[in-house]
Design a protein around this motif. Sequence first.
Motif, PDB file in Angstrom:
ATOM      1  N   ASP A   1       0.829  -1.267  -0.185  1.00 23.35           N
ATOM      2  CA  ASP A   1       0.063  -0.119  -0.010  1.00 23.35           C
ATOM      3  C   ASP A   1       0.855   1.203   0.078  1.00 23.35           C
ATOM      4  OD1 ASP A   1      -2.286  -1.421   0.073  1.00 23.35           O
ATOM      5  OD2 ASP A   1      -2.530  -1.629   1.976  1.00 23.35           O
ATOM      6  N   PHE A   2       0.589   2.213  -0.823  1.00 23.01           N
ATOM      7  CA  PHE A   2       1.354   3.660  -0.831  1.00 23.01           C
ATOM      8  C   PHE A   2       0.847   4.725  -0.294  1.00 23.01           C
ATOM      9  CE2 PHE A   2       2.949   0.753  -3.994  1.00 23.01           C
ATOM     10  CZ  PHE A   2       4.344   1.009  -4.340  1.00 23.01           C
ATOM     11  N   SER A   3       1.601   5.409   0.343  1.00 19.75           N
ATOM     12  CA  SER A   3       1.053   6.706   1.231  1.00 19.75           C
ATOM     13  C   SER A   3       0.799   7.625  -0.229  1.00 19.75           C
ATOM     14  CB  SER A   3       2.212   7.327   1.798  1.00 19.75           C
ATOM     15  OG  SER A   3       3.143   8.078   0.903  1.00 19.75           O
ATOM     16  N   ILE A   4       0.014   8.795   0.242  1.00 16.59           N
ATOM     17  CA  ILE A   4      -0.236   9.860  -0.676  1.00 16.59           C
ATOM     18  C   ILE A   4       1.284  10.600  -1.154  1.00 16.59           C
ATOM     19  CG2 ILE A   4      -2.230  10.690   0.586  1.00 16.59           C
ATOM     20  CD1 ILE A   4      -0.572  12.971   1.912  1.00 16.59           C
ATOM     21  N   PRO A   5       1.332  10.960  -2.337  1.00 15.13           N
ATOM     22  CA  PRO A   5       2.543  11.602  -2.676  1.00 15.13           C
ATOM     23  C   PRO A   5       3.111  12.619  -1.975  1.00 15.13           C
ATOM     24  CG  PRO A   5       0.657  12.115  -4.146  1.00 15.13           C
ATOM     25  CD  PRO A   5       0.282  11.235  -3.326  1.00 15.13           C
ATOM     26  N   TYR A   6       4.285  12.762  -1.886  1.00 12.13           N
ATOM     27  CA  TYR A   6       4.955  14.005  -1.156  1.00 12.13           C
ATOM     28  C   TYR A   6       5.854  14.451  -2.056  1.00 12.13           C
ATOM     29  CZ  TYR A   6       8.950  10.825  -0.034  1.00 12.13           C
ATOM     30  OH  TYR A   6       9.915   9.985  -0.301  1.00 12.13           O
ATOM     31  N   THR A   7       6.206  14.305  -3.268  1.00 14.12           N
ATOM     32  CA  THR A   7       7.116  14.897  -4.212  1.00 14.12           C
ATOM     33  C   THR A   7       6.387  14.596  -5.526  1.00 14.12           C
ATOM     34  OG1 THR A   7       8.665  13.000  -4.667  1.00 14.12           O
ATOM     35  CG2 THR A   7       9.164  14.591  -3.188  1.00 14.12           C
ATOM     36  N   PHE A   8       6.800  15.955  -6.841  1.00 15.33           N
ATOM     37  CA  PHE A   8       6.109  15.714  -7.857  1.00 15.33           C
ATOM     38  C   PHE A   8       7.359  16.336  -8.578  1.00 15.33           C
ATOM     39  CE2 PHE A   8       2.743  16.498  -4.958  1.00 15.33           C
ATOM     40  CZ  PHE A   8       1.661  15.622  -5.443  1.00 15.33           C
ATOM     41  N   THR A   9       7.954  15.396  -9.517  1.00 15.79           N
ATOM     42  CA  THR A   9       8.987  15.659 -10.303  1.00 15.79           C
ATOM     43  C   THR A   9       9.024  15.248 -11.672  1.00 15.79           C
ATOM     44  OG1 THR A   9      10.244  13.647  -9.642  1.00 15.79           O
ATOM     45  CG2 THR A   9      10.723  15.568  -8.439  1.00 15.79           C
ATOM     46  N   GLN A  10      10.041  15.779 -12.332  1.00 17.23           N
ATOM     47  CA  GLN A  10       9.947  15.446 -13.799  1.00 17.23           C
ATOM     48  C   GLN A  10      11.420  14.495 -14.131  1.00 17.23           C
ATOM     49  OE1 GLN A  10      10.177  19.919 -14.945  1.00 17.23           O
ATOM     50  NE2 GLN A  10       8.990  19.210 -16.589  1.00 17.23           N
ATOM     51  N   ARG A  11      10.986  13.547 -15.183  1.00 19.32           N
ATOM     52  CA  ARG A  11      12.263  12.676 -15.582  1.00 19.32           C
ATOM     53  C   ARG A  11      12.814  13.185 -16.803  1.00 19.32           C
ATOM     54  NH1 ARG A  11       9.202   6.907 -15.008  1.00 19.32           N
ATOM     55  NH2 ARG A  11       9.331   6.662 -12.709  1.00 19.32           N
ATOM     56  N   ALA A  12      14.056  13.225 -16.843  1.00 18.81           N
ATOM     57  CA  ALA A  12      14.931  13.751 -18.011  1.00 18.81           C
ATOM     58  C   ALA A  12      15.836  12.573 -18.466  1.00 18.81           C
ATOM     59  CB  ALA A  12      15.854  14.978 -17.211  1.00 18.81           C
ATOM     60  N   ILE A  13      16.303  12.801 -19.578  1.00 24.76           N
ATOM     61  CA  ILE A  13      17.443  11.791 -19.945  1.00 24.76           C
ATOM     62  C   ILE A  13      18.890  12.434 -20.058  1.00 24.76           C
ATOM     63  CG2 ILE A  13      15.801  10.084 -21.445  1.00 24.76           C
ATOM     64  CD1 ILE A  13      16.683  11.824 -23.879  1.00 24.76           C
ATOM     65  N   LEU A  14      19.916  11.944 -19.763  1.00 21.86           N
ATOM     66  CA  LEU A  14      21.380  12.418 -19.930  1.00 21.86           C
ATOM     67  C   LEU A  14      21.996  11.485 -20.848  1.00 21.86           C
ATOM     68  CD1 LEU A  14      23.534  13.577 -16.931  1.00 21.86           C
ATOM     69  CD2 LEU A  14      24.314  11.761 -18.673  1.00 21.86           C
TER      70      LEU A  14
ATOM     71  N   THR B   1       5.660  11.328  -7.573  1.00 18.68           N
ATOM     72  CA  THR B   1       6.842  10.442  -7.944  1.00 18.68           C
ATOM     73  C   THR B   1       7.383   9.815  -6.497  1.00 18.68           C
ATOM     74  OG1 THR B   1       8.489  12.351  -7.689  1.00 18.68           O
ATOM     75  CG2 THR B   1       8.008  11.341  -9.945  1.00 18.68           C
ATOM     76  N   GLY B   2       7.388  10.365  -5.361  1.00 17.32           N
ATOM     77  CA  GLY B   2       7.515  10.249  -4.226  1.00 17.32           C
ATOM     78  C   GLY B   2       6.200   9.590  -3.163  1.00 17.32           C
ATOM     79  N   HIS B   3       6.395   8.488  -2.911  1.00 20.31           N
ATOM     80  CA  HIS B   3       5.463   7.657  -1.950  1.00 20.31           C
ATOM     81  C   HIS B   3       6.301   6.874  -0.764  1.00 20.31           C
ATOM     82  CE1 HIS B   3       1.997   8.547  -4.976  1.00 20.31           C
ATOM     83  NE2 HIS B   3       3.212   8.521  -5.657  1.00 20.31           N
ATOM     84  N   VAL B   4       5.385   6.657   0.221  1.00 18.48           N
ATOM     85  CA  VAL B   4       5.928   5.665   1.223  1.00 18.48           C
ATOM     86  C   VAL B   4       5.237   4.512   1.088  1.00 18.48           C
ATOM     87  CG1 VAL B   4       6.454   5.448   3.646  1.00 18.48           C
ATOM     88  CG2 VAL B   4       6.667   7.556   2.517  1.00 18.48           C
ATOM     89  N   PRO B   5       6.075   3.232   0.626  1.00 22.74           N
ATOM     90  CA  PRO B   5       5.179   1.726   0.541  1.00 22.74           C
ATOM     91  C   PRO B   5       5.374   1.216   1.821  1.00 22.74           C
ATOM     92  CG  PRO B   5       7.368   1.908  -0.344  1.00 22.74           C
ATOM     93  CD  PRO B   5       7.133   3.180   0.086  1.00 22.74           C
ATOM     94  N   VAL B   6       4.298   0.581   2.173  1.00 19.24           N
ATOM     95  CA  VAL B   6       4.103  -0.414   3.481  1.00 19.24           C
ATOM     96  C   VAL B   6       3.558  -1.796   3.180  1.00 19.24           C
ATOM     97  CG1 VAL B   6       3.974   1.241   4.989  1.00 19.24           C
ATOM     98  CG2 VAL B   6       1.995   0.382   4.140  1.00 19.24           C
ATOM     99  N   LEU B   7       3.962  -2.736   3.579  1.00 20.46           N
ATOM    100  CA  LEU B   7       3.290  -3.994   3.387  1.00 20.46           C
ATOM    101  C   LEU B   7       1.689  -3.808   3.478  1.00 20.46           C
ATOM    102  CD1 LEU B   7       5.457  -6.641   4.933  1.00 20.46           C
ATOM    103  CD2 LEU B   7       5.029  -6.504   2.514  1.00 20.46           C
ATOM    104  N   LYS B   8       0.865  -4.600   2.655  1.00 19.10           N
ATOM    105  CA  LYS B   8      -0.378  -4.597   2.703  1.00 19.10           C
ATOM    106  C   LYS B   8      -0.883  -5.060   4.226  1.00 19.10           C
ATOM    107  CE  LYS B   8      -2.322  -4.541  -1.911  1.00 19.10           C
ATOM    108  NZ  LYS B   8      -2.765  -3.226  -1.823  1.00 19.10           N
TER     109      LYS B   8
END
Length: 258
Positions: A110-123, A214-221
């Motif tokens: 189970d995942f928490s609410i998101p706490y970050t919102f980011t963009q992906r990029a290629i290098l 992008t950022g969530h905190v997962p815990v075991l169901k």
Amino acid sequence: ASSIILSIALILTAAAAVAEGNDSLNEIKTRGYLIVGTEGTWSPYTYHDEEEKLVGFDVEVAKLIADYIGVDVQYSETVWSSIFGSLDAGQIDLVVNEVSYTEERAVKYDFSIPYTFTQRAILVKADNDAINGLGDIAGKIASNDPTSSIGQFALDNGAELDPVGEMAQSISEVLNGRADVTINTTVAFADYLKQHPESEALVKIIVVTDPAPTGHVPVLKGNEQLLNAVNEALKKAQEDGTLSELALKYFGIDITKE
């Protein structure tokens, strides 16, 4: 009669399983500390400073969750490919490591609410004129962790993987020509170049996605009480500005809002 007894036994077993999952938060409170899985090698999310102290945005997010629960925090530094195995084995209580939500992961966690919102990029290397966007990586070699959501993102867009666990090594793979591209978040790349200014002229970074959770905190169901506590801690930190302050401290921009 036997079918009734069997039904009662199944109900009791199910109730016990739910209770066992819900006991996780109580166990943490009784123990007196929260065990958090994190990499410790991914600046500015989770890394070691010049004094070898574990620091970073996610390290402090984990601390504020523990503070909200009312316990200390103990960090278990684990390579990314083993971090969910540690969660499965009960060696850690949760993961704070900029974990993305995926449907595959949601089967077990189970995942928490998101706490970050980011963009992906290629290098890519600065002189690479063949890759100018996400559509150009099909058939190319991407240096990324195959167990990560970013690695899967590379595969989904047609790239072949050069399996590399740490971001610094993945960039090295591109610079030495063993890989064509590596994918990460814009803030992770910016932090890397801040720490390695000598590499700035050697690479080209191309943003390929819009801001997304992008950022969530997962815990075991089954750990509903623990998940609720994590969500309450994150909501409080969002509302009182603590998360924004941490983002500005580590990224220079606020990535905690859409």
